[in-house]
Motif scaffolding. Structure first.
Motif, PDB file in Angstrom:
ATOM      1  N   HIS A 158       1.048   0.538  -0.849  1.00 14.35           N
ATOM      2  CA  HIS A 158       2.321   0.395  -0.145  1.00 14.35           C
ATOM      3  C   HIS A 158       2.465   1.506   0.884  1.00 14.35           C
ATOM      4  O   HIS A 158       2.131   2.661   0.589  1.00 14.35           O
ATOM      5  CB  HIS A 158       3.498   0.491  -1.118  1.00 14.35           C
ATOM      6  CG  HIS A 158       3.558  -0.619  -2.111  1.00 14.35           C
ATOM      7  ND1 HIS A 158       3.662  -0.396  -3.469  1.00 14.35           N
ATOM      8  CD2 HIS A 158       3.517  -1.965  -1.957  1.00 14.35           C
ATOM      9  CE1 HIS A 158       3.701  -1.549  -4.100  1.00 14.35           C
ATOM     10  NE2 HIS A 158       3.610  -2.519  -3.205  1.00 14.35           N
ATOM     11  N   THR A 159       2.978   1.180   2.050  1.00 16.28           N
ATOM     12  CA  THR A 159       3.248   2.189   3.069  1.00 16.28           C
ATOM     13  C   THR A 159       4.729   2.519   3.063  1.00 16.28           C
ATOM     14  O   THR A 159       5.567   1.716   3.476  1.00 16.28           O
ATOM     15  CB  THR A 159       2.817   1.718   4.469  1.00 16.28           C
ATOM     16  OG1 THR A 159       1.436   1.341   4.430  1.00 16.28           O
ATOM     17  CG2 THR A 159       3.006   2.836   5.483  1.00 16.28           C
ATOM     18  N   SER A 174       6.989   1.215  -6.166  1.00 15.29           N
ATOM     19  CA  SER A 174       5.543   1.393  -6.246  1.00 15.29           C
ATOM     20  C   SER A 174       5.149   2.131  -7.520  1.00 15.29           C
ATOM     21  O   SER A 174       4.188   1.765  -8.209  1.00 15.29           O
ATOM     22  CB  SER A 174       5.042   2.154  -5.009  1.00 15.29           C
ATOM     23  OG  SER A 174       3.647   2.302  -5.027  1.00 15.29           O
ATOM     24  N   LYS A 175       5.898   3.181  -7.848  1.00 16.41           N
ATOM     25  CA  LYS A 175       5.611   3.950  -9.056  1.00 16.41           C
ATOM     26  C   LYS A 175       5.818   3.104 -10.304  1.00 16.41           C
ATOM     27  O   LYS A 175       4.997   3.126 -11.230  1.00 16.41           O
ATOM     28  CB  LYS A 175       6.502   5.189  -9.103  1.00 16.41           C
ATOM     29  CG  LYS A 175       6.173   6.134 -10.253  1.00 16.41           C
ATOM     30  CD  LYS A 175       4.778   6.722 -10.104  1.00 16.41           C
ATOM     31  CE  LYS A 175       4.505   7.780 -11.172  1.00 16.41           C
ATOM     32  NZ  LYS A 175       3.157   8.370 -11.024  1.00 16.41           N
ATOM     33  N   VAL A 176       6.917   2.359 -10.334  1.00 16.37           N
ATOM     34  CA  VAL A 176       7.185   1.495 -11.478  1.00 16.37           C
ATOM     35  C   VAL A 176       6.077   0.454 -11.643  1.00 16.37           C
ATOM     36  O   VAL A 176       5.585   0.202 -12.750  1.00 16.37           O
ATOM     37  CB  VAL A 176       8.559   0.811 -11.324  1.00 16.37           C
ATOM     38  CG1 VAL A 176       8.764  -0.237 -12.406  1.00 16.37           C
ATOM     39  CG2 VAL A 176       9.679   1.835 -11.377  1.00 16.37           C
ATOM     40  N   ARG A 222      -4.910  -1.033  -9.544  1.00 19.69           N
ATOM     41  CA  ARG A 222      -4.494   0.278  -9.024  1.00 19.69           C
ATOM     42  C   ARG A 222      -3.400   0.108  -7.977  1.00 19.69           C
ATOM     43  O   ARG A 222      -3.482  -0.766  -7.119  1.00 19.69           O
ATOM     44  CB  ARG A 222      -5.672   1.013  -8.392  1.00 19.69           C
ATOM     45  CG  ARG A 222      -6.685   1.540  -9.362  1.00 19.69           C
ATOM     46  CD  ARG A 222      -7.612   2.581  -8.738  1.00 19.69           C
ATOM     47  NE  ARG A 222      -8.324   2.090  -7.565  1.00 19.69           N
ATOM     48  CZ  ARG A 222      -8.131   2.512  -6.328  1.00 19.69           C
ATOM     49  NH1 ARG A 222      -7.206   3.431  -6.060  1.00 19.69           N
ATOM     50  NH2 ARG A 222      -8.849   2.023  -5.323  1.00 19.69           N
ATOM     51  N   VAL A 223      -2.386   0.970  -8.042  1.00 21.21           N
ATOM     52  CA  VAL A 223      -1.282   0.941  -7.088  1.00 21.21           C
ATOM     53  C   VAL A 223      -1.025   2.350  -6.578  1.00 21.21           C
ATOM     54  O   VAL A 223      -0.848   3.282  -7.378  1.00 21.21           O
ATOM     55  CB  VAL A 223       0.012   0.395  -7.725  1.00 21.21           C
ATOM     56  CG1 VAL A 223       1.145   0.371  -6.695  1.00 21.21           C
ATOM     57  CG2 VAL A 223      -0.208  -0.991  -8.310  1.00 21.21           C
ATOM     58  N   SER A 252     -11.336   5.390  -7.039  1.00 19.35           N
ATOM     59  CA  SER A 252     -11.205   4.551  -8.235  1.00 19.35           C
ATOM     60  C   SER A 252     -10.402   5.187  -9.366  1.00 19.35           C
ATOM     61  O   SER A 252      -9.948   4.485 -10.271  1.00 19.35           O
ATOM     62  CB  SER A 252     -12.592   4.145  -8.750  1.00 19.35           C
ATOM     63  OG  SER A 252     -13.373   5.301  -9.014  1.00 19.35           O
ATOM     64  N   SER A 253     -10.219   6.507  -9.334  1.00 21.97           N
ATOM     65  CA  SER A 253      -9.417   7.142 -10.378  1.00 21.97           C
ATOM     66  C   SER A 253      -8.048   7.593  -9.869  1.00 21.97           C
ATOM     67  O   SER A 253      -7.310   8.277 -10.586  1.00 21.97           O
ATOM     68  CB  SER A 253     -10.160   8.351 -10.970  1.00 21.97           C
ATOM     69  OG  SER A 253     -10.313   9.375  -9.999  1.00 21.97           O
ATOM     70  N   ILE A 254      -7.699   7.209  -8.653  1.00 19.54           N
ATOM     71  CA  ILE A 254      -6.396   7.572  -8.092  1.00 19.54           C
ATOM     72  C   ILE A 254      -5.443   6.397  -8.284  1.00 19.54           C
ATOM     73  O   ILE A 254      -5.698   5.292  -7.820  1.00 19.54           O
ATOM     74  CB  ILE A 254      -6.508   7.925  -6.601  1.00 19.54           C
ATOM     75  CG1 ILE A 254      -7.428   9.138  -6.419  1.00 19.54           C
ATOM     76  CG2 ILE A 254      -5.132   8.224  -6.023  1.00 19.54           C
ATOM     77  CD1 ILE A 254      -7.667   9.510  -4.970  1.00 19.54           C
ATOM     78  N   HIS A 255      -4.337   6.658  -8.961  1.00 18.67           N
ATOM     79  CA  HIS A 255      -3.410   5.587  -9.330  1.00 18.67           C
ATOM     80  C   HIS A 255      -2.012   6.153  -9.519  1.00 18.67           C
ATOM     81  O   HIS A 255      -1.841   7.258 -10.044  1.00 18.67           O
ATOM     82  CB  HIS A 255      -3.885   4.923 -10.628  1.00 18.67           C
ATOM     83  CG  HIS A 255      -2.947   3.891 -11.163  1.00 18.67           C
ATOM     84  ND1 HIS A 255      -2.694   2.711 -10.512  1.00 18.67           N
ATOM     85  CD2 HIS A 255      -2.172   3.870 -12.286  1.00 18.67           C
ATOM     86  CE1 HIS A 255      -1.822   1.996 -11.212  1.00 18.67           C
ATOM     87  NE2 HIS A 255      -1.486   2.678 -12.286  1.00 18.67           N
ATOM     88  N   GLY A 256      -1.019   5.415  -9.070  1.00 19.56           N
ATOM     89  CA  GLY A 256       0.370   5.825  -9.258  1.00 19.56           C
ATOM     90  C   GLY A 256       0.770   7.022  -8.423  1.00 19.56           C
ATOM     91  O   GLY A 256       1.744   7.707  -8.735  1.00 19.56           O
ATOM     92  N   ALA A 257       0.056   7.260  -7.329  1.00 22.72           N
ATOM     93  CA  ALA A 257       0.301   8.446  -6.500  1.00 22.72           C
ATOM     94  C   ALA A 257       0.867   8.040  -5.146  1.00 22.72           C
ATOM     95  O   ALA A 257       0.777   6.880  -4.729  1.00 22.72           O
ATOM     96  CB  ALA A 257      -0.996   9.233  -6.299  1.00 22.72           C
ATOM     97  N   GLU A 258       1.459   9.023  -4.474  1.00 21.96           N
ATOM     98  CA  GLU A 258       1.885   8.831  -3.087  1.00 21.96           C
ATOM     99  C   GLU A 258       1.308   9.978  -2.265  1.00 21.96           C
ATOM    100  O   GLU A 258       1.490  11.145  -2.621  1.00 21.96           O
ATOM    101  CB  GLU A 258       3.400   8.812  -2.953  1.00 21.96           C
ATOM    102  CG  GLU A 258       3.851   8.564  -1.514  1.00 21.96           C
ATOM    103  CD  GLU A 258       5.363   8.466  -1.374  1.00 21.96           C
ATOM    104  OE1 GLU A 258       5.883   7.337  -1.394  1.00 21.96           O
ATOM    105  OE2 GLU A 258       6.022   9.517  -1.255  1.00 21.96           O
ATOM    106  N   TYR A 259       0.640   9.627  -1.172  1.00 25.07           N
ATOM    107  CA  TYR A 259       0.005  10.617  -0.313  1.00 25.07           C
ATOM    108  C   TYR A 259       0.763  10.727   1.004  1.00 25.07           C
ATOM    109  O   TYR A 259       0.975   9.737   1.690  1.00 25.07           O
ATOM    110  CB  TYR A 259      -1.459  10.257  -0.057  1.00 25.07           C
ATOM    111  CG  TYR A 259      -2.341  10.554  -1.240  1.00 25.07           C
ATOM    112  CD1 TYR A 259      -3.085  11.722  -1.298  1.00 25.07           C
ATOM    113  CD2 TYR A 259      -2.388   9.684  -2.325  1.00 25.07           C
ATOM    114  CE1 TYR A 259      -3.874  12.022  -2.389  1.00 25.07           C
ATOM    115  CE2 TYR A 259      -3.164   9.974  -3.439  1.00 25.07           C
ATOM    116  CZ  TYR A 259      -3.912  11.137  -3.458  1.00 25.07           C
ATOM    117  OH  TYR A 259      -4.681  11.435  -4.559  1.00 25.07           O
ATOM    118  N   THR A 260       1.135  11.949   1.333  1.00 26.20           N
ATOM    119  CA  THR A 260       1.854  12.225   2.573  1.00 26.20           C
ATOM    120  C   THR A 260       0.874  12.538   3.689  1.00 26.20           C
ATOM    121  O   THR A 260      -0.067  13.306   3.503  1.00 26.20           O
ATOM    122  CB  THR A 260       2.812  13.419   2.394  1.00 26.20           C
ATOM    123  OG1 THR A 260       3.758  13.079   1.371  1.00 26.20           O
ATOM    124  CG2 THR A 260       3.546  13.746   3.674  1.00 26.20           C
TER     125      THR A 260
END
Length: 264
Positions: free
Chosen positions: A139-140, A167-169, A180-181, A247-255
């Motif tokens: 998601h953006t 997105s987190k939920v 993965r989200v 592949s191990s990044i999940h439930g995160a938000e990157y700025t």
């Protein structure tokens, strides 16, 4: 041992939807995923742009339920499903002037474009990912969920805040099922839409476009890197999160904002 994929084949045999893929950041993401070998589909309200193949395009208004359902049906018919779902669609078209000038229709328009388009398309396509036991959703969002600008983007900022929470939920629900989200929160990206926002602020405030641009920088507290991001820079981050490299990044938000947000 983990090996880096061939960049030209990174998304080979991957069925990918990129919303908002005909212009701005969405177009940069679309082209980046295509360059990685993916099979792509995107949509917009208008006629097909000349630089997008007919097999990759659906004419649909994704701010409506009918438009989302049309794209989802096309994805099933043309590609047999979706492996990677990237939501880039978004923007603000409300007038300058703060909260008091945004009527109910303005709020509904911003929420449908910046939040509900993603919610509805996920609802159409993520269940198949769950049944398959694999899939990726990106998601953006926007740094405006943390650093909102009140003049022309109040409703946009609120919608993006809701998108980040959603997105987190979603990540908590579907992660254990193989999907993965993640989210990306860009700062100021210098797209045609950004230029249009500058023009709206200038017109609404009776000031020059240069003064309007400076007002955005002032409201953001400046950009330490000294410039807005380019769409292609945001596309690289999204492509990374969509790839097996993450592949191990999940439930995160990157700025990605050039250091605009002043807090940790």
């Amino acid at each position: 041992m983990f090996q880096l994929p061939d960049p030209a084949q990174e998304f080979a045999q991957k069925r990918i939807i990129v919303t908002g893929g005909t212009k701005g950041t969405g177009k940069a993401v679309f082209e980046r995923m295509m360059a990685g070998g993916g099979t792509l589909l995107t949509a917009a309200r208008g006629e097909k742009p000349d630089d997008i193949d007919s097999d990759c395009y659906v004419q649909a208004d994704l701010s409506t339920t009918a438009g989302v359902e049309k794209l989802a049906a096309a994805a099933q018919e043309r590609m047999g499903g979706v492996d990677i779902l990237i939501h880039v669609l978004g923007g603000s078209s409300n007038p300058s002037g703060g909260f008091a000038v945004i009527d109910d229709a303005g709020w509904e328009k911003e929420l449908n474009l910046n939040l509900m388009a993603a919610v509805r398309l996920d609802r159409c396509l993520v269940p198949e990912m769950i049944r398959r036991g694999s899939g990726v959703v990106v998601h953006t969002s926007s740094i405006q969920r943390r650093l909102p600008l009140f003049d022309a983007t109040t409703a946009y900022a609120a919608a993006k805040a809701a998108l980040t929470t959603y997105s987190k939920v979603l990540s908590k629900e579907v992660g254990p099922k193989g999907v993965r989200v993640n989210a990306v929160a860009p700062g100021w990206i210098y797209t045609d839409a950004s230029k249009a926002m500058v023009e709206r602020i200038a017109e609404g405030g009776g000031i020059s476009e240069e003064a309007a641009r400076q007002s955005i920088l002032d409201a953001l507290g400046g950009i330490p890197l000294g410039r807005p991001a380019q769409p292609e820079e945001v596309a690289e981050l999204i492509a990374f999160l969509a790839s097996s490299r993450a592949s191990s990044i999940h439930g995160a938000e990157y700025t990605i904002d050039g250091g605009t947000v002043p807090t940790v």
